[in-house]
Design a protein around this motif. Sequence first.
Motif, PDB file in Angstrom:
ATOM      1  N   ALA A  14       3.003   3.435  -0.550  1.00  0.00           N
ATOM      2  CA  ALA A  14       2.107   3.442   0.605  1.00  0.00           C
ATOM      3  C   ALA A  14       2.905   3.617   1.902  1.00  0.00           C
ATOM      4  CB  ALA A  14       1.294   2.148   0.648  1.00  0.00           C
ATOM      5  N   ALA A  15       4.071   2.981   1.967  1.00  0.00           N
ATOM      6  CA  ALA A  15       4.918   3.134   3.153  1.00  0.00           C
ATOM      7  C   ALA A  15       5.355   4.584   3.318  1.00  0.00           C
ATOM      8  CB  ALA A  15       6.139   2.219   3.036  1.00  0.00           C
ATOM      9  N   GLU A  16       5.726   5.221   2.216  1.00  0.00           N
ATOM     10  CA  GLU A  16       6.155   6.616   2.280  1.00  0.00           C
ATOM     11  C   GLU A  16       5.025   7.502   2.788  1.00  0.00           C
ATOM     12  OE1 GLU A  16       8.373   9.938  -0.534  1.00  0.00           O
ATOM     13  OE2 GLU A  16       7.100   8.419  -1.447  1.00  0.00           O
ATOM     14  N   GLY A  40      10.000   3.581  18.003  1.00  0.00           N
ATOM     15  CA  GLY A  40       8.915   2.618  18.121  1.00  0.00           C
ATOM     16  C   GLY A  40       7.554   3.267  17.943  1.00  0.00           C
ATOM     17  N   TRP A  41       7.389   4.456  18.545  1.00  0.00           N
ATOM     18  CA  TRP A  41       6.132   5.204  18.411  1.00  0.00           C
ATOM     19  C   TRP A  41       5.848   5.505  16.945  1.00  0.00           C
ATOM     20  CZ3 TRP A  41       4.082   9.589  16.465  1.00  0.00           C
ATOM     21  CH2 TRP A  41       2.905  10.105  17.021  1.00  0.00           C
ATOM     22  N   LEU A  42       6.855   6.024  16.252  1.00  0.00           N
ATOM     23  CA  LEU A  42       6.676   6.391  14.842  1.00  0.00           C
ATOM     24  C   LEU A  42       6.328   5.182  13.984  1.00  0.00           C
ATOM     25  CD1 LEU A  42       9.644   8.888  14.467  1.00  0.00           C
ATOM     26  CD2 LEU A  42       7.243   9.455  14.116  1.00  0.00           C
ATOM     27  N   VAL A  43       7.025   4.068  14.193  1.00  0.00           N
ATOM     28  CA  VAL A  43       6.753   2.864  13.403  1.00  0.00           C
ATOM     29  C   VAL A  43       5.347   2.351  13.674  1.00  0.00           C
ATOM     30  CG1 VAL A  43       7.410   0.447  13.080  1.00  0.00           C
ATOM     31  CG2 VAL A  43       9.172   2.206  13.154  1.00  0.00           C
ATOM     32  N   THR A  44       4.947   2.340  14.942  1.00  0.00           N
ATOM     33  CA  THR A  44       3.606   1.857  15.285  1.00  0.00           C
ATOM     34  C   THR A  44       2.529   2.706  14.616  1.00  0.00           C
ATOM     35  OG1 THR A  44       4.376   1.007  17.415  1.00  0.00           O
ATOM     36  CG2 THR A  44       2.012   1.415  17.189  1.00  0.00           C
ATOM     37  N   VAL A  45       2.671   4.032  14.705  1.00  0.00           N
ATOM     38  CA  VAL A  45       1.676   4.923  14.089  1.00  0.00           C
ATOM     39  C   VAL A  45       1.687   4.772  12.573  1.00  0.00           C
ATOM     40  CG1 VAL A  45       1.023   7.336  13.731  1.00  0.00           C
ATOM     41  CG2 VAL A  45       1.710   6.556  16.001  1.00  0.00           C
ATOM     42  N   ALA A  46       2.887   4.706  11.981  1.00  0.00           N
ATOM     43  CA  ALA A  46       2.972   4.567  10.524  1.00  0.00           C
ATOM     44  C   ALA A  46       2.334   3.268  10.065  1.00  0.00           C
ATOM     45  CB  ALA A  46       4.432   4.631  10.080  1.00  0.00           C
ATOM     46  N   TRP A  47       2.596   2.162  10.793  1.00  0.00           N
ATOM     47  CA  TRP A  47       2.013   0.878  10.405  1.00  0.00           C
ATOM     48  C   TRP A  47       0.487   0.909  10.521  1.00  0.00           C
ATOM     49  CZ3 TRP A  47       3.137  -2.921   7.494  1.00  0.00           C
ATOM     50  CH2 TRP A  47       2.452  -4.146   7.577  1.00  0.00           C
ATOM     51  N   ARG A  48      -0.035   1.536  11.562  1.00  0.00           N
ATOM     52  CA  ARG A  48      -1.496   1.633  11.698  1.00  0.00           C
ATOM     53  C   ARG A  48      -2.094   2.475  10.579  1.00  0.00           C
ATOM     54  NH1 ARG A  48      -1.400   2.521  18.246  1.00  0.00           N
ATOM     55  NH2 ARG A  48      -1.289   0.304  18.823  1.00  0.00           N
ATOM     56  N   ARG A  49      -1.397   3.559  10.203  1.00  0.00           N
ATOM     57  CA  ARG A  49      -1.896   4.367   9.098  1.00  0.00           C
ATOM     58  C   ARG A  49      -1.904   3.559   7.798  1.00  0.00           C
ATOM     59  NH1 ARG A  49      -2.358   9.897  10.421  1.00  0.00           N
ATOM     60  NH2 ARG A  49      -2.840   9.851  12.637  1.00  0.00           N
ATOM     61  N   PHE A  50      -0.859   2.744   7.608  1.00  0.00           N
ATOM     62  CA  PHE A  50      -0.821   1.890   6.426  1.00  0.00           C
ATOM     63  C   PHE A  50      -1.973   0.888   6.439  1.00  0.00           C
ATOM     64  CE2 PHE A  50       0.498  -2.350   4.873  1.00  0.00           C
ATOM     65  CZ  PHE A  50       0.473  -2.087   3.514  1.00  0.00           C
ATOM     66  N   LEU A  51      -2.225   0.263   7.601  1.00  0.00           N
ATOM     67  CA  LEU A  51      -3.327  -0.685   7.710  1.00  0.00           C
ATOM     68  C   LEU A  51      -4.659  -0.017   7.397  1.00  0.00           C
ATOM     69  CD1 LEU A  51      -2.377  -2.629  10.975  1.00  0.00           C
ATOM     70  CD2 LEU A  51      -2.097  -3.386   8.613  1.00  0.00           C
ATOM     71  N   ALA A  53      -5.256   2.645   5.590  1.00  0.00           N
ATOM     72  CA  ALA A  53      -5.359   2.990   4.173  1.00  0.00           C
ATOM     73  C   ALA A  53      -5.586   1.747   3.328  1.00  0.00           C
ATOM     74  CB  ALA A  53      -4.092   3.707   3.720  1.00  0.00           C
ATOM     75  N   THR A  54      -4.943   0.653   3.692  1.00  0.00           N
ATOM     76  CA  THR A  54      -5.061  -0.578   2.914  1.00  0.00           C
ATOM     77  C   THR A  54      -6.447  -1.184   3.052  1.00  0.00           C
ATOM     78  OG1 THR A  54      -2.705  -1.013   3.217  1.00  0.00           O
ATOM     79  CG2 THR A  54      -4.057  -2.861   2.527  1.00  0.00           C
ATOM     80  N   ARG A  55      -6.946  -1.218   4.278  1.00  0.00           N
ATOM     81  CA  ARG A  55      -8.271  -1.799   4.505  1.00  0.00           C
ATOM     82  C   ARG A  55      -9.368  -0.964   3.862  1.00  0.00           C
ATOM     83  NH1 ARG A  55      -6.504  -3.065  10.685  1.00  0.00           N
ATOM     84  NH2 ARG A  55      -5.815  -5.217  10.377  1.00  0.00           N
ATOM     85  N   ALA A  56      -9.130   0.334   3.729  1.00  0.00           N
ATOM     86  CA  ALA A  56     -10.148   1.212   3.144  1.00  0.00           C
ATOM     87  C   ALA A  56     -10.145   1.163   1.628  1.00  0.00           C
ATOM     88  CB  ALA A  56      -9.929   2.641   3.610  1.00  0.00           C
ATOM     89  N   ARG A  61      -7.567  -5.410  -2.314  1.00  0.00           N
ATOM     90  CA  ARG A  61      -7.932  -6.529  -1.447  1.00  0.00           C
ATOM     91  C   ARG A  61      -6.891  -7.647  -1.479  1.00  0.00           C
ATOM     92  NH1 ARG A  61     -13.008  -6.182   0.508  1.00  0.00           N
ATOM     93  NH2 ARG A  61     -14.443  -4.735  -0.522  1.00  0.00           N
ATOM     94  N   ARG A  62      -6.123  -7.697  -2.558  1.00  0.00           N
ATOM     95  CA  ARG A  62      -5.127  -8.759  -2.644  1.00  0.00           C
ATOM     96  C   ARG A  62      -4.050  -8.633  -1.569  1.00  0.00           C
ATOM     97  NH1 ARG A  62      -4.408  -5.174  -6.604  1.00  0.00           N
ATOM     98  NH2 ARG A  62      -2.377  -4.196  -6.962  1.00  0.00           N
ATOM     99  N   ARG A  63      -3.983  -7.466  -0.926  1.00  0.00           N
ATOM    100  CA  ARG A  63      -2.978  -7.290   0.121  1.00  0.00           C
ATOM    101  C   ARG A  63      -3.501  -7.666   1.509  1.00  0.00           C
ATOM    102  NH1 ARG A  63      -1.546  -1.820  -2.134  1.00  0.00           N
ATOM    103  NH2 ARG A  63       0.055  -2.222  -3.683  1.00  0.00           N
TER     104      ARG A  63
END
Length: 369
Positions: A14-16, A40-51, A53-56, A61-63
Motif C-alpha cells: 500500500a505504501a508503494e 515533505g510535499w511528497l510524503v504528505t500527499v502519499a500519506w493522504r493517498r494511503f489514508l 485507500a485504507t478508509r475506502a 477495517r482492522r487498520r
Amino acid sequence: MLGILVRRGADFAAAEDAVQDALVEAVRVWQADPPRDPKGWLVTVAWRRFLDATRADTARRRREGLVDEEPAAGPVPDTDDSLQLYFLCAHPSLTPSSAVALTLRAVGGLTTRQIAQAYLVPEATMAQRISRAKRTVSDVRFDQPGDVATVLRVLYLVFNEGYSGDVDLAAEAIRLTRQLATSITHPEVAGLLALMLLTDARRAARTAPDGSLVPLAEQDRSRWDTRQIAEGVHLLQTALARDRVGEFQAQAAIAALHADAARAEETDWVQIVEWYDELVRLTDNPVVRLNRAVAVGEAEGARAGLAALAELEDSLPRHTAVAAYLHERDGDLGTAARLYADAAHQAPNLAERDHLTRQAARLNAELSR
C-alpha cells in the motif's frame, strides 16, 4: 518516502502504491507550482493517498486504528531510510530470491525486465515472482529485518545494473554498501565494497569520447581512479585476512589482479583462473563459468578457452560474444565475424550492440583485403 509510510503503519504494498500516486501528482502540478519542501510535499500527499485507500477498503477495517489521527503536516525528518528498507524487504517470510526481486523493483528502481535479465529468466516469470512476494508481505509487519546475505545480493545487482545497464545506480549502491560496512563487521560486506570500488575505478576509461565501449584490454589505465583502487585493495586484503572467503571477495580479488597490471599484457591470468575456480566452487554460477572460459583462453590459449566454453549452454547471455572473441584469438576470423554479428543482435543495450557490430565490421574488412 517508503520508509516514512511504513513506520507510520502502512503495509509495504500500500505504501508503494501511495508513493507512486504522489509522484504522478508531483509530475502534474510541480511545474506550475513547485513546493518549498519537495520531500515533505511528497510524503504528505502519499500519506493522504494511503489514508484514502485504507478508509475506502472495508476489508481492511482492522487498520483503522492506525489512521484515526492523521499526523500533523510539518517538516519531514532528514533521514535516509534506504538501507533500512533493503533490510526490511529481505523479510524472513520471503525466500531470498523473492526478497531480492521485490527490493530491486520497489526500492532499487530497476524494471521487471532488468531484474529478469539479471536472473536469466523470462520477464513474465519475474513479474509473477514479484507479485507473489508482494502478496506474501501484504499483511506482514515489517519489524523483522532480513539477513545480510540477501541485502548484499540486492546491492550487488543494483550496482551491476547501474554500472553496465540503462540506469546509473552504481554510485547509490556504493554509498549504501559503504554505509553498511561502517555499521557491521562482515568479510563479505567488505568484499562487496572492494569489488564495487575496484570496478567503478575503471569508469572513466570504459567509454571513448564518442560514447563507444572500450574493452578492458584497450583502456587507458592512466584514467583509472588510483584512490578507489587503493581503497578497494585495502578492504579486500583486510577481508581475506579473516579467512572466510566468499563470492564477493573472490570477485574483488579478480578485479584487483586486473587493477594491479600496468599493461594488459602483464595481467596475471593464471591467478585469475584460480580465483574463478574458487568462484565456481562457491557459486556454481553459469555466468562465472562463462567468464572463466575467457580467463582460460588468456592463460592457456584460445583452444583451451573454447574447450571450456563448449561445456556451457549456448543460451547464456554473452555466450556468443565470448565465442566470437575466442575464435578470433584462435585465428578463425570468418567464424568470429559471424559470431560477433550474431552477438550484436543479442546485446542487452545499445552501447554493447554497437561495439559488437564494429568488431564484426572490422573482421569482415580484414577478410575482404
